[in-house]
Design an enzyme around this catalytic site. Structure first.
Site, PDB file in Angstrom:
ATOM      1  N   CYS A 120      67.596  18.102  52.314  1.00 36.28           N
ATOM      2  CA  CYS A 120      66.467  18.874  52.853  1.00 36.28           C
ATOM      3  C   CYS A 120      66.422  18.883  54.381  1.00 36.28           C
ATOM      4  O   CYS A 120      65.655  19.636  54.971  1.00 36.28           O
ATOM      5  CB  CYS A 120      65.149  18.352  52.284  1.00 36.28           C
ATOM      6  SG  CYS A 120      65.042  18.612  50.510  1.00 36.28           S
ATOM      7  N   HIS A 262      59.587  20.314  57.345  1.00 35.88           N
ATOM      8  CA  HIS A 262      60.156  20.573  56.019  1.00 35.88           C
ATOM      9  C   HIS A 262      59.023  20.568  54.998  1.00 35.88           C
ATOM     10  O   HIS A 262      58.194  19.655  54.979  1.00 35.88           O
ATOM     11  CB  HIS A 262      61.197  19.497  55.690  1.00 35.88           C
ATOM     12  CG  HIS A 262      61.570  19.468  54.236  1.00 35.88           C
ATOM     13  ND1 HIS A 262      61.977  20.609  53.554  1.00 35.88           N
ATOM     14  CD2 HIS A 262      61.577  18.461  53.333  1.00 35.88           C
ATOM     15  CE1 HIS A 262      62.229  20.288  52.296  1.00 35.88           C
ATOM     16  NE2 HIS A 262      61.991  18.996  52.137  1.00 35.88           N
ATOM     17  N   ASN A 292      59.053  23.203  47.261  1.00 38.46           N
ATOM     18  CA  ASN A 292      60.040  22.593  48.154  1.00 38.46           C
ATOM     19  C   ASN A 292      61.365  23.336  47.945  1.00 38.46           C
ATOM     20  O   ASN A 292      61.985  23.208  46.883  1.00 38.46           O
ATOM     21  CB  ASN A 292      60.169  21.101  47.808  1.00 38.46           C
ATOM     22  CG  ASN A 292      61.183  20.373  48.673  1.00 38.46           C
ATOM     23  OD1 ASN A 292      62.040  21.000  49.312  1.00 38.46           O
ATOM     24  ND2 ASN A 292      61.114  19.056  48.684  1.00 38.46           N
TER      25      ASN A 292
END
Ligand code: UT7
Length: 353
Positions: A120, A262, A292
């Site tokens: 990520c 993020h 996500n």
């Protein structure tokens, strides 16, 4: 270091194009609650997520990456780039990399093209690499893409992860310019802690443990995350990285117009922003409707903010990410005066009840 114009040696990467793409199919919490032991209230309370987009069976990471990349190039005003960097945890294949295929499909055959694997944090790593290609003079224009199809590696019956992750792609274009231009990328911070590799992992499918169904379990062939521990690491690493990059630039949080972290979990974003002393309304949130999306989440959040005019040209933007590895990273830039996106990030389609 080469200069872009006579007499100047401050060759800097400048962001000049932005695009995002979400697959058409939107999956609301109720659809997941109908087949998993979960419910809308749990998902919204623990993650902030209301819906996410999932790729169709025929759609691979490169398909999403091409859609986002095409939009970013169009937004930059010219379809050219001499390097393409794709950050992803879900490449089309384990060999070759996804970036050369993406480059070819965008009409950029011949461009340098490679993938970055930092889970990520991938987009921040790829942005740093792309900026390095520009400042070193290796490339004049770089297309940096974050793209992930987590629905291919998450077990659809794993209630912890199936509710959190979504699919998507986001992209930016970097060009050579100068540090005093709007869009200039400034300080960077990158880090990792491989001792914590088992916090976020797909155990099988690599050279350590091939994904042979006879030798591996169902769980080993799917994405696993030690959610609570990862949550705690995310809070401390993202906060430290954001502070580090601000220190490097000689700035404080008061200089930050927009914090674009993020999009892991709304609680993480809010807690990190509060810990840094940033008001909640300066923190970009896109996780509510995208989930996500891994390496795609920061450029998608930027595209979402840009569409909603939440990014002021000339304003200072702080990007901070955290992910498997463990990895983390931050980057500072000033926001450029980009034209509005010509095409929407996705054509929304309601999920079946
Ligand atoms: O993007 C890379 C970095 N990733 C992250 O930063 C993600 C970080 N972690 C998280 O976002 C959160 O840890 C999760 C959203 C994954 C989980 O939330 P949590 O508040 O940490 O829940 P938990 O794991 O502590 O679980 C609490 C309870 C457990 O039940 P018991 O043991 O208390 O009976 C879980 O089994 O909630 C249960 N649970 C669920 N219940 C309903 C776990 N998933 C679900 C679910 N629906 N989907």
């Amino acid at each position: 270091m080469s200069a872009t114009s006579a007499g100047r040696t401050d060759r800097t990467a400048v962001l000049c194009g932005l695009g995002g793409w979400l697959p058409r199919r939107r999956v609301g919490n109720d659809e997941l609650a109908a087949r998993l032991d979960t419910d809308d209230v749990w998902i919204r309370t623990r993650t902030g997520i209301r819906s996410r987009h999932l790729a169709a069976p025929h759609e691979a990471t490169s398909d999403l990456a091409v859609a986002a990349g095409r939009r970013a190039l169009a937004n930059s005003g010219t379809p050219e780039a001499d390097a393409v960097v794709v950050a992803t945890t879900t490449p089309d294949r384990s060999c070759p990399a996804t970036a050369p295929l993406v480059a070819a499909r965008l009409g950029l055959s011949g461009a340098a093209a490679f993938d970055i694997g930092a889970v990520c944090t991938g987009f921040v790593y790829a942005l740093t690499a792309g900026a390095g290609l520009v400042t070193s003079g290796v490339a004049d224009r770089v297309l940096v893409i974050g793209a992930d199809v987590y629905s291919r590696i998450v077990d659809p019956d794993d209630r912890q992860n199936a509710v959190v992750f979504g699919d998507g792609a986001g992209a930016v274009v970097l060009r050579a310019g100068h540090a005093d231009e709007a869009g200039a990328l400034g300080s960077f911070d990158l880090g990792s802690d491989g001792d914590q590799e088992d916090m976020i992992t797909v155990a099988a499918g690599g050279s350590r443990l091939p994904a042979d169904p006879a030798l591996t379990s169902h769980a080993e062939r799917h994405f696993a995350m030690r959610g609570k521990k990862v949550f705690r690491h995310a809070l401390s690493r993202m906060t430290e990285s954001a502070r580090t990059v601000l220190d490097r630039a000689g700035l404080t949080v008061d200089d930050v117009d927009r914090f674009v972290p993020h999009q892991a979990n709304l609680r993480i974003l809010r807690t990190v922003a509060a810990g840094l002393g940033l008001p909640a309304d300066r923190c970009a949130t896109h996780v509510e409707t995208a989930g996500n999306t891994g390496a795609a989440s920061i450029p998608l959040a930027l595209a979402h903010d840009h569409a909603n005019r939440a990014l002021r040209p000339g304003g200072r933007v702080l990007l901070t990410a955290f992910g498997g590895g463990l990895t983390w990273g931050s980057c500072l830039l000033t926001w450029p005066d980009l034209p509005p996106a010509a095409e929407p990030a996705h054509q929304e389609e309601e999920s079946a009840p």
